[in-house]
Design a protein around this motif. Sequence first.
Motif: not given
Length: 96
Positions: A36-37, A95, A33-34, A42
């Motif tokens: 992918w930020s 995004k 999760d970290k 990405r």
Amino acid sequence: MTEERFENAMEHFGNAIEKTVEGAANVFDKSMDKAWSFRPVRFIGKTLTFATGAGLMASSVPLKEKGYHKTAKLCLISGGVVIAAQIAELFIFRKK
């Protein structure tokens, strides 16, 4: 060792493994999760997915030439689905 004692030992061993695996999965989930930020992660993920779809589609040509028609059709359709899903995801989950 009695049967009851053996069952208790196996139960304890199973619980220890379960806790260890769940802990590792939680750490992995948080780290993904970290990661992918970050935009480069990405971008690389999307690029690899598009390349996988294109690779599946490209691999259908030699398969068809070798006589594996059903497998070639499966690769072509699968690659198209992967690319279509990624394009849809780009439009749906923008995004900002």
